[in-house]
Enzyme design. Structure first.
Site, short mmCIF file in Angstrom:
data_model
loop_
_atom_site.label_atom_id
_atom_site.label_comp_id
_atom_site.label_asym_id
_atom_site.label_seq_id
_atom_site.Cartn_x
_atom_site.Cartn_y
_atom_site.Cartn_z
N ALA A 6 5.15 24.49 -18.98
CA ALA A 6 6.21 24.19 -18.02
C ALA A 6 7.22 23.23 -18.64
O ALA A 6 6.88 22.40 -19.49
CB ALA A 6 5.62 23.61 -16.75
N SER A 7 8.47 23.34 -18.22
CA SER A 7 9.55 22.57 -18.85
C SER A 7 9.36 21.06 -18.69
O SER A 7 9.94 20.28 -19.44
CB SER A 7 10.90 22.99 -18.28
OG SER A 7 10.92 22.85 -16.88
N ARG A 8 8.55 20.62 -17.74
CA ARG A 8 8.32 19.17 -17.57
C ARG A 8 7.34 18.62 -18.60
O ARG A 8 7.19 17.41 -18.73
CB ARG A 8 7.82 18.88 -16.15
CG ARG A 8 6.51 19.55 -15.81
CD ARG A 8 6.13 19.32 -14.34
NE ARG A 8 4.90 20.01 -13.97
CZ ARG A 8 4.82 21.25 -13.57
NH1 ARG A 8 5.93 21.98 -13.50
NH2 ARG A 8 3.66 21.79 -13.22
N TYR A 9 6.66 19.54 -19.34
CA TYR A 9 5.66 19.10 -20.30
C TYR A 9 6.14 19.18 -21.76
O TYR A 9 5.48 18.64 -22.64
CB TYR A 9 4.38 19.94 -20.18
CG TYR A 9 3.71 19.81 -18.85
CD1 TYR A 9 3.31 18.56 -18.35
CD2 TYR A 9 3.46 20.93 -18.07
CE1 TYR A 9 2.69 18.45 -17.11
CE2 TYR A 9 2.84 20.84 -16.83
CZ TYR A 9 2.46 19.58 -16.36
OH TYR A 9 1.85 19.47 -15.15
N ILE A 10 7.21 19.87 -22.02
CA ILE A 10 7.66 20.06 -23.41
C ILE A 10 8.99 19.34 -23.62
O ILE A 10 9.73 19.08 -22.67
CB ILE A 10 7.79 21.56 -23.76
CG1 ILE A 10 8.71 22.28 -22.78
CG2 ILE A 10 6.42 22.21 -23.78
CD1 ILE A 10 8.91 23.75 -23.10
#
Length: 883
Positions: free
Chosen positions: A124-128
């Site tokens: 998910a974009s919040r993790y990368i």
């Protein structure tokens, strides 16, 4: 019908109420659909030629630049920032950003960004996290030459196009489906693009071919410069790990290991291939192990994987780009040329801006020196008004401004008034002059670059390659593919049966006579007692004609299988003999092999896979005053002609029966076999290097760089390792000589041996990991030259020529051999072998040999008039039927 003010069209029933209601869509098409189509083409799906970006990609790069502080940013944060410029949602932005990041060129990524090899998605974009790569910072951005426009809501400014100074579109590739058109530009190699740009600037020709991040092997024969109608074929790299295991290390572009394995399992379920199990060991690199059952040919399985699974795929490129707000279809060569010319214009614009800035710096530095050195600042001490101050400075400067490159403006004078007293008090004339001199050097350099703009651009591209091209070598190997015939590599997964009397063939006739194993894509050739022939597709049950005499799997373009036939020409007619091949026919068409007379009858028939010519005994019925009722007929005396030929007369009398006397040897010449190094396959079509003439018993000798020696009967589906160093016709009594480095003893050894077990694969070097094969000699009397290394303080030892036949006697293939020398060796070379007279070959059987091609000349004599030919007695695999 009535038309509303908003452009929508209503419906109106007819006065009688009998006509159907109609809706006119012309207005909607003009006002809405074309607007939508134009929007999708220009603003979503197709990249611009100027920078190679689609709008969403351009906005992502702009947002990353605005956020850039050298540290990583959460992708979710970048997506949110991009939404200031992008009219669509966060999902489309995040997906587009992941695709850019996976190409490993513009974005420096951190975290799980997915895997193009396995098909795994990104986290998910919040993790990368992400930041601009150094390459992107160098080639994509230049705010001073960027043209800006208002964002979709008018709150922000965004670039019309980014000033990309590199053929980015071709490096990354692009794919998009718009309304009424699509684009598919394949990725190309980073270094090859730079080399092509340099060649274009030098006025030289260049060629560009795709290069894929998943590697693989590609055939670019029909690439057609990436334009409409072109095609590129891609294959996985499959090699043989051992006799029962294949390994896939590279996969075709557009597939992943999961989809590839699924396609292999489906082909196995359908019976196209036969595998035992699959292991997927893919991590950083692809490794798919395919375990085969015993008795399955690895070479044939590799071909079958290419024919029936996603191990081979084709891509049709389509070069569509946006230029001046219009779609344009062009090839990759023109894209590269336009990109290179655009890069030159951008470099020129940057140089001109730099030149203007330097000239401004030089102008003010010179003005500042005049102002301070001539103490003009004192002229303003008595002035009480601002206008007076400006006037006094202007008056004081005039005597000293002759050498300036432009007139002094009021803004220049205002800047002079802003100089601090501290700067005036510490002013150093020498340092000021050094600054002016350095600015003049820089100005001269930029003017020189502008005057030699092409050379400057070439140096720019060379610097890019030197700085960023070190780990960007070509991944996809370019090779011409061999054509694989599906019928030759498919696993025979069903059984063929025949009911001869009733005339049926098929896979469901399990109570009838078994013929052979076959596959569901095979063609079947059938001959009947009445002299008819038909080729038909395998099916569960097919009627051909009653009284079938021969049925087999048909091989297209087969010039070796020869059919021998004797038939009676109509009721009471003469008997004829003929030999023929069947290479190609129309499927499901009944062919008459006789002259077409009613009640013609086949008296004798045989199918011979290697052109065998048997001897038969013809026995006539007793009638009238016939003196000779029995004689022998040798099919070797009958020429091979076309299937439509009438044949040669056997007798005009009634034949009682025909008996087989002797099975014959092949009357075909040994096959000439060539090796085509381009596709690394054997062929009989004259392509490549002639390996020799091969009978059914002759073998190929193969030696690899790893020291593996093996022989095999040549088969056109054979595959060869990339490290093969010897491929020739094997002569059993000819010794082989090898020189190899023995890793444990760290010395060169020589061994000379014969291959005693041709069916066994042998390794002729020791198992030490540092052992390697240096030279292999396949001559009878080989000679080697040893070049010694020079020792410190001594002259180099003279080269030594060694007659290897005398140096070492014949030993077993597993023997270690003899030491070559204890001296340090620089290199070992092959020399001209000593002369050797091969012993004459005495043929045990002497038969007449004819070509495989159809012979059109007719024979005038009857078999009774011919002398009996010489016969062999070898029992070959011919199928014989007597009637």
């Amino acid at each position: 019908m009535e038309e509303h003010e908003d452009g929508q069209l209503g419906t109106e029933e007819s006065q009688e109420g009998q006509q159907e209601a109609l809706t006119r869509v012309t207005g909607m098409y003009k006002d809405w659909f074309l607007d939508y189509a134009s929007y999708v083409i220009l603003e979503r799906a197709v990249p611009a030629i100027e920078d190679g970006f689609k709008p969403v990609q351009r906005r992502i790069m702009h947002a990353l630049k605005e956020l850039d502080d050298g540290r990583y940013n959460k992708v979710a944060n970048v997506v949110g920032h991009t939404m200031q410029y992008h009219p669509h949602g966060d999902a489309s932005i995040a997906d587009a950003m992941v695709q850019i990041g996976q190409k490993d060129l513009l974005i420096d990524t951190q975290g799980n960004w997915g895997n193009i090899l396995t098909g795994d998605g990104a986290a998910a974009s919040r993790y990368i996290e992400a930041r601009l790569s150094k390459f992107a910072l160098d080639v994509v951005f230049s705010p001073k030459i960027t043209e800006w426009q208002a964002s979709y809501d008018g709150r922000k400014k965004e670039p019309v196009n980014l000033p990309v100074k590199f053929p980015l579109l071709l490096a990354q590739g692009a794919e998009g489906i718009a309304v009424g058109l699509s684009t598919k530009i394949l990725p190309h190699n980073f270094n090859e693009l730079i080399d092509a740009s340099i060649k274009h600037l030098k006025g030289q020709r260049f060629k560009l071919y795709p290069d894929f991040p998943t590697a693989g092997i590609i055939d670019v024969t029909n690439y057609s410069d990436g334009m409409r109608g072109g095609k590129i074929r891609i294959r996985a790299r499959i090699s043989q790990l051992d006799k029962n295991t294949l390994v896939i290390n590279e996969i075709p572009y557009g597939t992943n290991t999961s989809s590839l394995i699924d396609s292999i399992l489906k082909a196995n379920d359908k019976g196209k291939i036969k595998i035992k199990k699959i292991e997927d060991n893919t991590a950083a690199d692809v490794e798919i192990l395919i375990h085969l059952p015993g008795g399955i040919s690895p070479d044939k399985t590799i071909d079958a994987l290419y024919a029936f699974t996603a191990c081979e795929s084709s891509i049709s490129p389509l070069g569509c780009i946006i230029e001046d707000n219009k779609p344009l279809f062009i090839g990759v060569q023109e894209m590269l040329e336009r990109s290179t010319e655009h890069t030159v214009e951008l470099l020129k614009a940057e140089l001109e801006i730099q030149l203007g800035e330097l000239e401004e710096q030089w102008h003010f530095a010179s003005l500042e020196r005049i102002f301070i050195e001539n103490r003009i600042y004192r002229d303003i001490e008595e002035e009480e008004t601002w206008e007076g101050v400006i006037s006094a400075i202007d008056k004081g400067l005039k005597p000293h401004t002759a050498n300036l490159k432009r007139a002094v403006t009021q803004e220049d004078i205002v800047r002079l008034t802003e100089i601090r007293i501290k700067r005036i008090s510490k002013f150093d004339i020498d340092k000021a002059q050094q600054l002016i001199d350095s600015l003049e050097d820089k100005i001269a350099q930029i003017k020189n670059n502008l005057a030699n703009l092409v050379d400057y651009a070439i140096d720019y591209f060379k610097e890019l390659k030197s700085k960023y091209g070190k780990e960007r070598e070509r991944k996809s190997e370019i090779r011409i593919f061999d054509e694989i015939e599906a019928t030759k590599v498919v696993i025979r997964n069903t059984k063929l049966y025949v009911n001869r009397e009733e005339g049926f063939i098929g896979t469901s006739l399990k109570r009838d006579e078994y013929v052979t194993d076959c596959s569901d894509i095979d063609d079947i050739i059938v001959f009947t007692k009445s002299g008819h022939m038909m080729i038909t597709k395998v099916d569960s049950k097919t009627f051909v004609e009653k009284n079938i005499i021969h049925v087999a799997v048909f091989k297209k373009k087969d010039k070796r299988t020869t059919y021998n036939m004797i038939y009676k020409d109509g009721r009471g007619g003469a008997s004829y003999v003929k030999r023929f091949n069947v290479t190609a026919v129309t499927r499901d068409k009944m062919y008459d092999l006789t002259s077409g007379k009613a009640q013609s009858d086949v008296l004798y028939f045989s199918a011979n896979p290697n052109g065998e010519a048997e001897v038969v005994t013809v026995i006539l019925r007793q009638a009238g005053n016939i003196k000779k009722l029995k004689w022998e007929l040798d099919f070797a005396d009958v020429l091979i002609k076309g299937r439509g030929s009438k044949g040669n007369i056997v007798t005009k009398y009634s034949v009682k029966r025909i008996e087989l006397k002797e099975k014959g040897l092949s009357t075909l010449k040994p096959r000439k076999i060539w090796f085509d190094d381009t596709i690394q396959r054997l062929n009989v079509d004259g392509r490549g290097e002639l390996l020799g003439e091969f009978t059914s018993e002759d073998r190929l000798l193969m030696i690899s760089q790893k020291g593996v020696v093996k022989t095999a009967i040549p088969d056109l589906i054979m595959r060869f390792d990339d490290d093969m160093i010897v491929l020739e016709k094997w002569v059993p009594n000819k010794p082989l000589t090898a020189i190899y480095w023995e890793g444990e003893k760290e010395l060169f050894y020589v061994k000379r041996f014969l291959i005693e077990n041709p069916d066994k694969e042998e390794v002729i070097i020791t198992a030490h990991p540092k052992s390697y094969l240096e030279k292999v000699f396949t001559d009878y009397r080989p000679v080697a030259e040893v070049v010694f290394a020079k020792k410190r303080g001594q002259d180099r030892k003279d080269n030594l020529e060694i007659n290897l036949e005398e140096f070492i006697g014949l030993k077993g293939i597993t023997a270690m051999g003899n030491q070559l020398t204890k001296e340090k060796v620089l290199e070992i070379n092959s020399k001209q072998p000593l002369p050797y007279d091969e012993p004459e070959k005495h043929e045990a059987v002497d038969i007449e040999v004819v070509d495989e091609e159809n012979v059109e000349a007719d024979q005038k004599k009857t078999p009774e008039q011919k002398s009996k030919g010489k016969k062999g007695s070898k029992d070959d695999e011919s199928q014989t039927k007597l009637f």
